[in-house]
Motif scaffolding. Structure first.
Motif, mmCIF file in Angstrom:
data_model
loop_
_atom_site.group_PDB
_atom_site.id
_atom_site.type_symbol
_atom_site.label_atom_id
_atom_site.label_comp_id
_atom_site.label_asym_id
_atom_site.label_seq_id
_atom_site.Cartn_x
_atom_site.Cartn_y
_atom_site.Cartn_z
ATOM 1 N N HIS A 119 0.864 -1.192 0.000
ATOM 2 C CA HIS A 119 0.000 0.000 0.000
ATOM 3 C C HIS A 119 0.896 1.236 0.000
ATOM 4 O O HIS A 119 1.789 1.350 0.860
ATOM 5 N N SER A 154 0.560 4.493 0.858
ATOM 6 C CA SER A 154 0.696 5.352 2.048
ATOM 7 C C SER A 154 1.339 4.625 3.217
ATOM 8 O O SER A 154 1.987 5.251 4.062
ATOM 9 N N PHE A 208 -3.875 0.466 13.884
ATOM 10 C CA PHE A 208 -3.254 0.599 12.570
ATOM 11 C C PHE A 208 -4.042 1.514 11.634
ATOM 12 O O PHE A 208 -3.491 2.460 11.067
ATOM 13 N N TYR A 225 -2.703 10.726 6.205
ATOM 14 C CA TYR A 225 -3.468 11.430 5.168
ATOM 15 C C TYR A 225 -3.472 12.953 5.395
ATOM 16 O O TYR A 225 -3.658 13.718 4.450
ATOM 17 N N THR A 233 -3.121 1.833 -4.132
ATOM 18 C CA THR A 233 -3.483 3.028 -3.370
ATOM 19 C C THR A 233 -4.961 3.345 -3.530
ATOM 20 O O THR A 233 -5.563 3.035 -4.551
ATOM 21 N N THR A 234 -5.517 3.953 -2.486
ATOM 22 C CA THR A 234 -6.919 4.372 -2.489
ATOM 23 C C THR A 234 -6.969 5.815 -2.971
ATOM 24 O O THR A 234 -6.428 6.711 -2.292
ATOM 25 N N ARG A 277 -14.818 0.538 3.702
ATOM 26 C CA ARG A 277 -15.625 1.431 4.544
ATOM 27 C C ARG A 277 -16.370 2.472 3.722
ATOM 28 O O ARG A 277 -17.233 3.173 4.226
ATOM 29 N N GLY A 328 -9.039 -2.053 3.341
ATOM 30 C CA GLY A 328 -9.696 -1.322 4.421
ATOM 31 C C GLY A 328 -9.947 -2.182 5.642
ATOM 32 O O GLY A 328 -9.706 -3.387 5.645
ATOM 33 N N GLU A 331 -8.835 -11.444 6.662
ATOM 34 C CA GLU A 331 -7.761 -10.867 7.484
ATOM 35 C C GLU A 331 -8.030 -11.013 8.973
ATOM 36 O O GLU A 331 -7.109 -11.082 9.772
ATOM 37 N N ASP A 352 3.066 -5.430 2.587
ATOM 38 C CA ASP A 352 1.855 -4.756 3.045
ATOM 39 C C ASP A 352 2.117 -3.273 3.304
ATOM 40 O O ASP A 352 1.694 -2.425 2.541
ATOM 41 N N ASP A 353 2.802 -2.968 4.379
ATOM 42 C CA ASP A 353 3.037 -1.570 4.779
ATOM 43 C C ASP A 353 4.414 -1.507 5.436
ATOM 44 O O ASP A 353 4.518 -1.500 6.671
HETATM 45 C C1 LIG Z 1 -3.445 -5.183 7.512
HETATM 46 N N1 LIG Z 1 -3.240 -4.622 6.230
HETATM 47 C C2 LIG Z 1 -4.212 -3.946 5.561
HETATM 48 N N2 LIG Z 1 -5.464 -4.452 5.478
HETATM 49 C C3 LIG Z 1 -6.443 -3.748 4.852
HETATM 50 N N3 LIG Z 1 -6.244 -2.542 4.296
HETATM 51 C C4 LIG Z 1 -5.019 -2.010 4.392
HETATM 52 C C5 LIG Z 1 -3.954 -2.694 5.012
HETATM 53 N N4 LIG Z 1 -2.850 -1.921 4.942
HETATM 54 C C6 LIG Z 1 -3.226 -0.778 4.314
HETATM 55 N N5 LIG Z 1 -4.537 -0.836 3.991
HETATM 56 C C7 LIG Z 1 -5.349 0.185 3.324
HETATM 57 O O1 LIG Z 1 -4.484 1.055 2.635
HETATM 58 C C8 LIG Z 1 -4.670 2.408 3.059
HETATM 59 C C9 LIG Z 1 -3.338 3.122 3.067
HETATM 60 O O2 LIG Z 1 -2.752 3.189 1.808
HETATM 61 P P1 LIG Z 1 -3.319 4.057 0.595
HETATM 62 O O3 LIG Z 1 -3.871 5.318 1.157
HETATM 63 O O4 LIG Z 1 -4.392 3.247 -0.052
HETATM 64 O O5 LIG Z 1 -2.146 4.318 -0.302
HETATM 65 C C10 LIG Z 1 -5.291 2.274 4.451
HETATM 66 O O6 LIG Z 1 -6.101 3.364 4.780
HETATM 67 C C11 LIG Z 1 -6.114 0.992 4.349
HETATM 68 O O7 LIG Z 1 -7.404 1.251 3.859
#
Ligand SMILES: CNc1ncnc2c1ncn2[C@@H]1O[C@H](COP(=O)(O)O)[C@@H](O)[C@H]1O
Length: 343
Positions: free
Chosen positions: A18, A20, A62, A71, A103-104, A145, A173, A207, A289-290
């Motif tokens: 993702h 962000s 998280f 954001y 990305t969202t 959401r 999400g 998840e 993931d992140d």
């Molecule tokens: C446990 N892992 C996960 N499970 C579900 N959604 C996730 C996530 N990790 C990130 N996001 C989703 O990605 C957004 C941030 O990146 P972007 O703004 O989209 O680039 C988060 O707000 C969430 O909706």
């Protein structure tokens, strides 16, 4: 033994990242310093908000990191470009050769301009001399959401940017948002399948136990995803449905995220990677993931599976290469990867 392998040098594919959540804390700090000095933010320094070395965010702590903090910091075209370039530089430094960043879309200032700005940053990054080995494509996420109208607008963006860098559609999400809301997304995913047959579909899947009911997972599988992410809370019936899919389904597994966020029990060695990586009806790929939150780059995810599941060097190379078959980036890209990934 694979433990001696140089996991950074290993050419790798990252399919579950993702945008962000992939921004390093140092990069967030740099953005904050600039905005703070210009009097443009009243937010606290990211290094205080998210101290270096803190990775134990669970699902309750998280998701607010994004809605209440990141954001608000990455909230204009300048910070979006700056952070995207930084994320790409981090992936290339870790030996990633192909990246599908998701990305969202947000209104920065419009959703369309948000997507275009990221695609421009990717193009700028790839135009460097000498060019980096990394090639990046974009997946647009629907946040579960959000209301159906917002989700529909993500599909419209896919239509607009398909063929120009966008290759897939994701559902992401907070898994705590109810299954009942997901039914309204069915027309979106079926329209994606019929109007953009080559657009990849990937879904966050099982998840949390609340999002791991057969009712929800049957619904998600009816959308015919190409890949599913996390894949934790499954009944035997759903396990079998995954194996019975016509086309081999891709499983995007994120070990460090799942362990640090307490999404699984039993630590790394108890991770369901052990259950799936040899299942012939599916294709497992490792994802971060992140990485900005959970702190484990992709090279470390490979080191972890080598360590905890005893993969040999050959098995590591095979695992990395298997991802080629489930990228959304097209045949030409697959050919490039077959040439550069280790055998
Ligand atoms: C446990 N892992 C996960 N499970 C579900 N959604 C996730 C996530 N990790 C990130 N996001 C989703 O990605 C957004 C941030 O990146 P972007 O703004 O989209 O680039 C988060 O707000 C969430 O909706």
């Amino acid at each position: 033994m694979s433990r001696m392998m140089d996991f950074k040098a290993l050419p790798k594919i990252e399919l579950h990242a993702h945008l962000s959540g992939s921004i390093s804390r140092q990069c967030l700090h740099d953005v904050w310093v600039k905005k703070h000095q210009a009097g443009e933010t009243t937010l606290e320094d990211p290094l205080i908000q998210m101290p270096l070395g803190k990775h134990d965010y669970d699902l309750e702590t998280f998701f607010p990191l994004f809605s209440s903090y990141i954001y608000h910091l990455v909230n204009d075209p300048w910070s979006l470009r700056y952070t995207t370039l930084s994320v790409l530089a981090d992936f290339v430094a870790d030996g990633v050769v192909y990246l599908e960043l998701r990305t969202t879309p947000r209104a920065l200032p419009t959703h369309e301009e948000y997507v275009q700005a990221i695609l421009d940053a990717i193009a700028e990054f790839e135009a460097q001399v000498p060019p980096p080995k990394l090639r990046t494509k974009l997946i647009l996420s629907i946040d579960r959401r959000n209301p159906p109208a917002t989700a529909f607008s993500v599909l419209s963006l896919c239509r607009k940017f398909y063929g120009h860098g966008v290759v897939g559609l994701d559902l992401c999400g907070d898994p705590a948002s109810p299954t009942s809301l997901l039914h309204s997304f069915t027309p979106i995913f079926s329209a994606a399948r019929s109007s953009l047959p080559n657009l990849g579909i990937t879904l966050h899947f099982a998840e949390a136990s609340c999002s791991g009911t057969d009712q929800e997972l049957d619904l998600l599988l009816s959308w015919r995803p190409d890949r599913i992410g996390h894949v934790i809370h499954l009944s035997d019936k759903i396990r079998q449905r995954i194996k019975d899919c016509d086309k081999k389904i891709g499983l995007e597994l994120c070990l460090s995220c799942n362990v640090h966020a307490n999404m699984i029990t039993g630590g790394f060695e108890g991770h369901h990677f052990g259950e799936w990586w040899k299942v012939p009806e599916t294709i497992v790929t490792l994802g971060t993931d992140d990485v900005g939150v959970f702190g484990s780059p992709l090279s470390n995810e490979y080191a972890l599976v080598a360590k905890h599941f005893g993969l040999t060097q050959q098995e590591i190379c095979d695992l990395a290469r298997k991802g080629i078959d489930i990228i959304f980036g097209g045949d030409e890209e697959k050919e490039r990867l077959r040439k550069i990934m280790w055998t």
